[in-house]
Design a protein around this motif. Structure first.
Motif, PDB file in Angstrom:
ATOM      1  N   GLU A  55      15.172  31.164  62.375  1.00  0.00           N
ATOM      2  CA  GLU A  55      15.635  32.272  62.379  1.00  0.00           C
ATOM      3  C   GLU A  55      15.173  33.449  63.554  1.00  0.00           C
ATOM      4  O   GLU A  55      14.541  33.110  63.297  1.00  0.00           O
ATOM      5  N   LYS A  56      16.267  33.249  64.319  1.00  0.00           N
ATOM      6  CA  LYS A  56      15.715  34.408  65.325  1.00  0.00           C
ATOM      7  C   LYS A  56      15.987  34.954  66.474  1.00  0.00           C
ATOM      8  O   LYS A  56      17.766  34.973  66.898  1.00  0.00           O
ATOM      9  N   TRP A  60      20.755  30.972  64.336  1.00  0.00           N
ATOM     10  CA  TRP A  60      19.734  30.833  63.776  1.00  0.00           C
ATOM     11  C   TRP A  60      20.333  29.284  65.173  1.00  0.00           C
ATOM     12  O   TRP A  60      20.756  28.857  65.593  1.00  0.00           O
ATOM     13  N   SER A  78       6.452  33.277  60.206  1.00  0.00           N
ATOM     14  CA  SER A  78       7.852  32.398  59.607  1.00  0.00           C
ATOM     15  C   SER A  78       9.430  32.555  60.341  1.00  0.00           C
ATOM     16  O   SER A  78       9.335  31.776  61.258  1.00  0.00           O
ATOM     17  N   LYS A  79      10.190  33.216  59.191  1.00  0.00           N
ATOM     18  CA  LYS A  79      10.863  32.881  59.321  1.00  0.00           C
ATOM     19  C   LYS A  79      11.365  31.207  59.630  1.00  0.00           C
ATOM     20  O   LYS A  79      12.553  30.951  60.741  1.00  0.00           O
ATOM     21  N   GLY A 120      10.824  34.759  54.798  1.00  0.00           N
ATOM     22  CA  GLY A 120      11.621  35.605  55.409  1.00  0.00           C
ATOM     23  C   GLY A 120      12.605  34.154  56.082  1.00  0.00           C
ATOM     24  O   GLY A 120      13.554  34.474  56.852  1.00  0.00           O
ATOM     25  N   VAL A 192      16.655  34.247  51.371  1.00  0.00           N
ATOM     26  CA  VAL A 192      15.907  34.200  52.082  1.00  0.00           C
ATOM     27  C   VAL A 192      14.644  34.300  51.129  1.00  0.00           C
ATOM     28  O   VAL A 192      14.576  34.638  50.754  1.00  0.00           O
TER      29      VAL A 192
END
Length: 376
Positions: A55-56, A60, A78-79, A120, A192
């Motif tokens: 996720e950014k 996604w 993260s994420k 995340g 999440v």
């Protein structure tokens, strides 16, 4: 093994394929049988279905495996989420998880997908076309549950991910190790990870579309029909318009199709084979041993086990194993039933009460294999 704080029949009567349900501490003191390193190792194998989702910037990104070991050293802090399909086909300890869900027909079981996420990490808001029990293996994940979706719900296909453009949470749950969340088909959900080392085990149940059922059944029927069977006209009238397809012809064709479909024995055999079929079944086949050599191995102490990922079912006439139907005599129904109660990866005693011909056929089919104690 039974889930704790849970009544299977009440669940089936009131919840199954209707609403999401959280079962707190369903598997008390659950000790997850794998960690992130184990999952990353599987994701590097050529024959394993794996992907990483990031996720950014409010969106996604999807990357498909197999991956290289160096790929994991370049991941952000993260994420991101690593997902690996059918992990129960490779790890006996994970296959044992399926025993908790045998109140659902075994032939509906698909596989256990495992996801590892850092803080995340998530795969975005979505819905599935199948039933799933989300078992929290380690760490924590917050799930938001939305409403029932239909094909009219707008989707974003960015990077090959079918994510919901609009998501509104109606329920929210924080899952910890041993908690189980059931999500029925079509219900929107979004999980999440809260903190690192979040592992979720997704026990999925296959639900072929009606289109797939009709297509597969018609193909199966056609495979048994002789090409010499051809369309023949009903009684024709010389006064009919030459371009008209009459209602009489429609009824004639309908009767022809129904004659082939209305065969209960054929339908039962086809459905059992379809619902136990596995992808790339040919790679499982092992006919390298003759029947005599196979029986000699058993006589000399070789032990059989049910292959990880094997799919079994039965009815009054057939044992269905990995897409094939094996007829059995009525007096062996109890032994066939007992075989279908054994979990994958477990050594087999019951099979020795079946006929040698059936044991050998199951071995050649890849459903049974020799137990290798060096892998323990």
């Amino acid at each position: 093994m039974a889930l704790q704080n849970f009544d299977p029949q009440t669940f089936l009567d009131q919840v199954w394929q209707r609403n999401a349900l959280l079962i707190k501490n369903a598997i008390p003191n659950y000790d997850c049988p794998l960690d992130g390193n184990d999952l990353a190792g599987l994701a590097c194998e050529d024959d394993v279905d794996s992907r990483i989702i990031f996720e950014k910037d409010g969106g996604w990104e999807l990357r498909n495996g197999p991956f290289k070991e160096d790929d994991f050293g370049t991941l952000p802090e993260s994420k991101w989420t690593l997902l690996v399909q059918s992990v129960d086909h490779y790890l006996p300890e994970l296959a044992e998880l399926l025993a908790h869900f045998r109140f659902i027909p075994r032939w509906r079981t698909e596989d256990v997908m495992v996801s590892y996420a850092c803080d995340g990490g998530n795969v975005g808001p979505h819905y599935d076309q199948y039933d799933v029990f989300l078992v929290q293996g380690s760490g924590r994940r917050r799930w938001k549950i939305g409403g029932h979706c239909t094909p009219s719900n707008a989707l974003s296909n960015t990077s090959g991910l079918r994510l919901l453009k609009d998501f509104s949470a109606e329920q929210e749950y924080l899952l910890e190790a041993g908690d189980v969340l059931y999500v029925p088909p079509g219900v929107a959900h979004w999980g999440v990870a809260e903190g690192d080392d979040c592992i979720t085990l997704s026990v999925g149940f296959r639900a072929p579309s009606e289109a797939a059922l009709l297509s597969d059944f018609s193909d199966d029927i056609a495979s048994y029909l002789d090409e010499s069977l051809r369309y023949q006209d009903p009684q024709l009238s010389a006064d009919a318009h030459p371009a008209e397809i009459s209602a009489q012809v429609h009824q004639h064709v309908k009767s022809l199709i129904q004659r082939h479909i209305d065969n209960d024995q054929h339908l039962a055999r086809w459905f059992g084979e379809m619902m136990t079929r596995i992808p790339d079944q040919e790679s499982m086949v092992d006919d390298s041993l003759s029947p005599e050599a196979f029986l000699l191995e058993l006589a000399e102490g070789a032990v059989l086990q049910l292959r990880l990922g094997a799919r079994l079912a039965f009815d009054d006439q057939y044992l269905f194993a990995d897409g094939l139907a094996f007829p059995y005599p009525a007096e062996q129904r109890g032994d066939v039933r007992a075989l279908c109660e054994i979990e994958c990866g477990v050594t087999i005693d019951t099979a020795h009460r079946l006929s040698p011909d059936m044991i050998y056929a199951l071995f050649c089919n890849g459903t049974l294999c020799f137990y290798d104690d060096t892998q323990d």
